[in-house]
Design a protein around this motif. Structure first.
Motif, PDB file in Angstrom:
ATOM      1  N   MET A 260      49.561 -86.712 -98.412  1.00  0.00           N
ATOM      2  CA  MET A 260      48.607 -86.740 -97.301  1.00  0.00           C
ATOM      3  C   MET A 260      47.206 -86.448 -97.846  1.00  0.00           C
ATOM      4  SD  MET A 260      48.663 -84.536 -93.755  1.00  0.00           S
ATOM      5  CE  MET A 260      50.298 -85.150 -93.356  1.00  0.00           C
ATOM      6  N   ASP A 261      46.256 -87.390 -97.611  1.00  0.00           N
ATOM      7  CA  ASP A 261      44.922 -87.205 -98.154  1.00  0.00           C
ATOM      8  C   ASP A 261      44.113 -86.235 -97.292  1.00  0.00           C
ATOM      9  OD1 ASP A 261      44.242 -88.618 -95.886  1.00  0.00           O
ATOM     10  OD2 ASP A 261      43.814 -90.492 -96.927  1.00  0.00           O
ATOM     11  N   LEU A 262      42.886 -85.993 -97.722  1.00  0.00           N
ATOM     12  CA  LEU A 262      42.038 -85.010 -97.066  1.00  0.00           C
ATOM     13  C   LEU A 262      41.723 -85.405 -95.631  1.00  0.00           C
ATOM     14  CD1 LEU A 262      40.479 -82.375 -97.432  1.00  0.00           C
ATOM     15  CD2 LEU A 262      38.514 -83.738 -98.222  1.00  0.00           C
ATOM     16  N   ARG A 263      41.511 -86.704 -95.407  1.00  0.00           N
ATOM     17  CA  ARG A 263      41.170 -87.153 -94.055  1.00  0.00           C
ATOM     18  C   ARG A 263      42.334 -86.941 -93.098  1.00  0.00           C
ATOM     19  NH1 ARG A 263      41.621 -91.681 -90.936  1.00  0.00           N
ATOM     20  NH2 ARG A 263      39.860 -92.128 -89.524  1.00  0.00           N
ATOM     21  N   GLU A 264      43.532 -87.235 -93.541  1.00  0.00           N
ATOM     22  CA  GLU A 264      44.715 -87.036 -92.694  1.00  0.00           C
ATOM     23  C   GLU A 264      44.951 -85.545 -92.419  1.00  0.00           C
ATOM     24  OE1 GLU A 264      47.726 -88.955 -94.931  1.00  0.00           O
ATOM     25  OE2 GLU A 264      47.378 -90.937 -94.043  1.00  0.00           O
ATOM     26  N   LEU A 265      44.719 -84.715 -93.427  1.00  0.00           N
ATOM     27  CA  LEU A 265      44.847 -83.275 -93.223  1.00  0.00           C
ATOM     28  C   LEU A 265      43.856 -82.777 -92.175  1.00  0.00           C
ATOM     29  CD1 LEU A 265      45.311 -81.960 -96.886  1.00  0.00           C
ATOM     30  CD2 LEU A 265      47.006 -81.924 -95.051  1.00  0.00           C
ATOM     31  N   ALA A 266      42.628 -83.309 -92.240  1.00  0.00           N
ATOM     32  CA  ALA A 266      41.613 -82.906 -91.269  1.00  0.00           C
ATOM     33  C   ALA A 266      42.004 -83.337 -89.862  1.00  0.00           C
ATOM     34  CB  ALA A 266      40.261 -83.496 -91.657  1.00  0.00           C
ATOM     35  N   VAL A 267      42.567 -84.534 -89.732  1.00  0.00           N
ATOM     36  CA  VAL A 267      42.981 -85.031 -88.417  1.00  0.00           C
ATOM     37  C   VAL A 267      44.115 -84.177 -87.854  1.00  0.00           C
ATOM     38  CG1 VAL A 267      44.053 -86.967 -87.202  1.00  0.00           C
ATOM     39  CG2 VAL A 267      42.208 -87.383 -88.841  1.00  0.00           C
ATOM     40  N   VAL A 268      45.104 -83.856 -88.697  1.00  0.00           N
ATOM     41  CA  VAL A 268      46.229 -83.023 -88.254  1.00  0.00           C
ATOM     42  C   VAL A 268      45.734 -81.625 -87.872  1.00  0.00           C
ATOM     43  CG1 VAL A 268      48.372 -81.929 -88.996  1.00  0.00           C
ATOM     44  CG2 VAL A 268      47.909 -84.309 -89.602  1.00  0.00           C
ATOM     45  N   PHE A 269      44.838 -81.087 -88.692  1.00  0.00           N
ATOM     46  CA  PHE A 269      44.280 -79.763 -88.403  1.00  0.00           C
ATOM     47  C   PHE A 269      43.573 -79.762 -87.057  1.00  0.00           C
ATOM     48  CE2 PHE A 269      41.039 -76.518 -88.420  1.00  0.00           C
ATOM     49  CZ  PHE A 269      41.628 -75.448 -89.064  1.00  0.00           C
ATOM     50  N   PHE A 270      42.760 -80.777 -86.809  1.00  0.00           N
ATOM     51  CA  PHE A 270      42.003 -80.836 -85.558  1.00  0.00           C
ATOM     52  C   PHE A 270      42.927 -80.981 -84.354  1.00  0.00           C
ATOM     53  CE2 PHE A 270      39.851 -83.369 -82.289  1.00  0.00           C
ATOM     54  CZ  PHE A 270      38.806 -82.504 -81.977  1.00  0.00           C
ATOM     55  N   LYS A 271      43.978 -81.809 -84.485  1.00  0.00           N
ATOM     56  CA  LYS A 271      44.901 -82.004 -83.363  1.00  0.00           C
ATOM     57  C   LYS A 271      45.617 -80.701 -83.001  1.00  0.00           C
ATOM     58  CE  LYS A 271      45.836 -86.955 -83.964  1.00  0.00           C
ATOM     59  NZ  LYS A 271      46.872 -87.980 -84.272  1.00  0.00           N
ATOM     60  N   ARG A 272      46.094 -79.994 -84.017  1.00  0.00           N
ATOM     61  CA  ARG A 272      46.774 -78.727 -83.761  1.00  0.00           C
ATOM     62  C   ARG A 272      45.810 -77.691 -83.199  1.00  0.00           C
ATOM     63  NH1 ARG A 272      50.529 -78.048 -89.235  1.00  0.00           N
ATOM     64  NH2 ARG A 272      51.896 -79.835 -88.837  1.00  0.00           N
ATOM     65  N   PHE A 273      44.597 -77.691 -83.737  1.00  0.00           N
ATOM     66  CA  PHE A 273      43.585 -76.759 -83.249  1.00  0.00           C
ATOM     67  C   PHE A 273      43.246 -77.046 -81.794  1.00  0.00           C
ATOM     68  CE2 PHE A 273      39.152 -75.800 -82.331  1.00  0.00           C
ATOM     69  CZ  PHE A 273      39.033 -74.478 -82.741  1.00  0.00           C
ATOM     70  N   LYS A 274      43.025 -78.309 -81.465  1.00  0.00           N
ATOM     71  CA  LYS A 274      42.644 -78.679 -80.100  1.00  0.00           C
ATOM     72  C   LYS A 274      43.767 -78.410 -79.114  1.00  0.00           C
ATOM     73  CE  LYS A 274      40.579 -82.435 -77.419  1.00  0.00           C
ATOM     74  NZ  LYS A 274      41.466 -82.283 -76.272  1.00  0.00           N
ATOM     75  N   ALA A 275      45.001 -78.668 -79.530  1.00  0.00           N
ATOM     76  CA  ALA A 275      46.128 -78.416 -78.634  1.00  0.00           C
ATOM     77  C   ALA A 275      46.240 -76.931 -78.308  1.00  0.00           C
ATOM     78  CB  ALA A 275      47.420 -78.921 -79.285  1.00  0.00           C
ATOM     79  N   ALA A 276      46.087 -76.086 -79.325  1.00  0.00           N
ATOM     80  CA  ALA A 276      46.146 -74.644 -79.092  1.00  0.00           C
ATOM     81  C   ALA A 276      44.949 -74.174 -78.280  1.00  0.00           C
ATOM     82  CB  ALA A 276      46.203 -73.901 -80.424  1.00  0.00           C
ATOM     83  N   PHE A 277      43.786 -74.742 -78.540  1.00  0.00           N
ATOM     84  CA  PHE A 277      42.568 -74.380 -77.808  1.00  0.00           C
ATOM     85  C   PHE A 277      42.700 -74.723 -76.329  1.00  0.00           C
ATOM     86  CE2 PHE A 277      38.378 -75.323 -76.102  1.00  0.00           C
ATOM     87  CZ  PHE A 277      37.627 -74.229 -76.512  1.00  0.00           C
ATOM     88  N   ASP A 278      43.139 -75.948 -76.042  1.00  0.00           N
ATOM     89  CA  ASP A 278      43.299 -76.373 -74.645  1.00  0.00           C
ATOM     90  C   ASP A 278      44.361 -75.547 -73.926  1.00  0.00           C
ATOM     91  OD1 ASP A 278      41.381 -78.289 -75.089  1.00  0.00           O
ATOM     92  OD2 ASP A 278      42.813 -79.904 -75.485  1.00  0.00           O
ATOM     93  N   ASP A 279      45.430 -75.210 -74.633  1.00  0.00           N
ATOM     94  CA  ASP A 279      46.493 -74.424 -74.025  1.00  0.00           C
ATOM     95  C   ASP A 279      46.011 -73.011 -73.683  1.00  0.00           C
ATOM     96  OD1 ASP A 279      49.437 -74.001 -73.417  1.00  0.00           O
ATOM     97  OD2 ASP A 279      49.103 -72.458 -74.932  1.00  0.00           O
ATOM     98  N   GLU A 280      45.282 -72.390 -74.605  1.00  0.00           N
ATOM     99  CA  GLU A 280      44.792 -71.030 -74.363  1.00  0.00           C
ATOM    100  C   GLU A 280      43.713 -71.012 -73.286  1.00  0.00           C
ATOM    101  OE1 GLU A 280      44.953 -66.934 -74.849  1.00  0.00           O
ATOM    102  OE2 GLU A 280      46.236 -68.519 -75.712  1.00  0.00           O
ATOM    103  N   LEU A 281      42.936 -72.089 -73.219  1.00  0.00           N
ATOM    104  CA  LEU A 281      41.862 -72.160 -72.236  1.00  0.00           C
ATOM    105  C   LEU A 281      42.402 -72.118 -70.801  1.00  0.00           C
ATOM    106  CD1 LEU A 281      38.801 -72.312 -72.669  1.00  0.00           C
ATOM    107  CD2 LEU A 281      38.941 -74.776 -72.253  1.00  0.00           C
ATOM    108  N   GLN A 282      43.618 -72.613 -70.611  1.00  0.00           N
ATOM    109  CA  GLN A 282      44.217 -72.623 -69.277  1.00  0.00           C
ATOM    110  C   GLN A 282      44.653 -71.234 -68.825  1.00  0.00           C
ATOM    111  OE1 GLN A 282      47.414 -75.456 -69.210  1.00  0.00           O
ATOM    112  NE2 GLN A 282      46.175 -77.114 -70.072  1.00  0.00           N
TER     113      GLN A 282
END
Length: 382
Positions: free
Chosen positions: A1-23
């Protein structure tokens, strides 16, 4: 997995946790207490404690063994000032010293015998005026009017003495002093202490809530760093805005003038909150239970308050205390926020402070990288 894919996966997991906690950020009763009720309540209490701004009419003892016109003039003018309320101990110096030791008075002025005669003879007698250093603010303010009073008397008497001696006095340079009400410890220590206490207490609530959030993470969720950061991110934004909101209230209340860029305060506050959250992660990771982590908050807060320059000036500390001060994020945040009030701080100095504050989460991430997830799993199975 290259750097760009790692960044995309990181952002998706981060955003999912962020949206969940925001509720759920305001659905937990504990969060209400830690997010706004207690911070604002303590802010109001601190504001009431320091509502007078400057200490006035502090009890000051006087022992006048000269009883001359000049000594009585000094005592009368000192009593007429805003800060000192004179208590005459007649000739009882011993009783006055006992009162000073018991904090019945905050300062003591001793005028020796033959004071006026020595002054008029040009022998430069020395009245003694000292204060109880254990009560720094009260003692310091109790003697605040004295230096100006003596300077005025010197300017008047030097002309009289020179005339008697047949000497010409050169005209002194006229100097005008302009002063604005800032958060300046030398000008108004009450506002400085209130400002410092407010910034300091934000760290307390940030660390406490960080530990609380980490201890309440879902037990069946796949734990990862993006997930943890996403869970903490809403509180980063909240406490940053709360800090700026309290600073704005303090500025409006005290009518202080902000010399620096208010946007820079927002940036410094943001990195300060991140640094405080990283300290919460550190406490949670290297303790066996949440109770243990909470118990160490008092030690952390006490060190921050003692060695950040709030209680004791940093320049007067021994080297070991300065070293402790240099590893406290509160020291850098408070100095820079204070600097933004007093002067037009450069962008470079703001960036330097932000880089120092950002080093805390980086270093702590390195320290907890192997232990944090195990600690979270252990907490979830307990």
């Amino acid at each position: 997995m290259d750097l760009r894919e790692l960044a995309v996966v990181f952002f998706k997991r981060f955003k999912a946790a962020f949206d969940d906690e925001l509720q759920f950020i305001f659905r937990r009763f504990t969060h209400h207490w830690l997010l706004w009720i207690l911070p604002l309540l303590i802010f109001v209490l601190i504001g009431n404690i320091f509502s007078q701004g400057v200490l006035y009419d502090l009890p000051v003892g006087v022992v006048d063994q000269d009883k001359s016109v000049l000594s009585k003039t000094i005592i009368r003018d000192l009593n007429a000032g805003a800060h000192a309320n004179i208590i005459d101990y007649e000739d009882s110096l011993n009783q006055a010293e006992k009162s000073l030791a018991k904090a019945n008075i905050y300062a003591l002025l001793y005028i020796p015998p033959n004071f006026e005669a020595d002054v008029l003879a040009g022998r430069q007698p020395t009245p003694i005026f000292y204060y109880n250093a254990l009560y720094y603010s009260a003692g310091l303010y109790s003697i605040m009017d004295y230096s100006g009073l003596i300077a005025q008397l010197n300017s008047e008497l030097r002309i009289l003495l020179a005339a008697k001696a047949g000497l010409a006095i050169p005209k002194l340079v006229q100097a005008n002093l302009n002063y604005d009400g800032l958060f300046n410890a030398s000008g108004n220590s009450m506002y400085f202490q209130q400002f410092s206490a407010m910034v300091h207490l934000i760290q307390l609530f940030v660390v406490a809530l960080t530990i609380h959030v980490l201890g309440k993470l879902p037990r069946k969720t796949r734990l990862s760093y993006p997930f943890i950061l996403g869970k903490l991110a809403p509180y980063t934004l909240w406490y940053t805005m709360l800090l700026i909101f309290e600073i704005a209230l303090l500025v409006l209340y005290s009518q202080a003038r902000v010399s620096g860029n208010p946007f820079s305060m927002l940036i410094v506050g943001f990195f300060y909150v991140i640094a405080a959250q990283s300290l919460g992660i550190l406490l949670f990771t290297f303790t066996r239970s949440i109770i243990d982590a909470y118990s160490f908050i008092g030690l952390l807060v006490g060190l921050a308050l003692t060695y950040s320059g709030v209680v004791v000036p940093e320049l007067s500390m021994p080297w070991i205390a300065r070293f402790i001060s240099s590893i406290e994020p509160l020291t850098y945040a408070l100095n820079k926020l204070f600097d933004l009030f007093l002067r037009h701080a450069s962008l470079l100095s703001v960036v330097k402070t932000c880089l120092i504050l950002s080093s805390y989460p980086i270093i702590i991430t390195f320290l907890v990288r192997k232990r944090l997830v195990k600690r979270l799993i252990l907490e979830g199975t307990s």
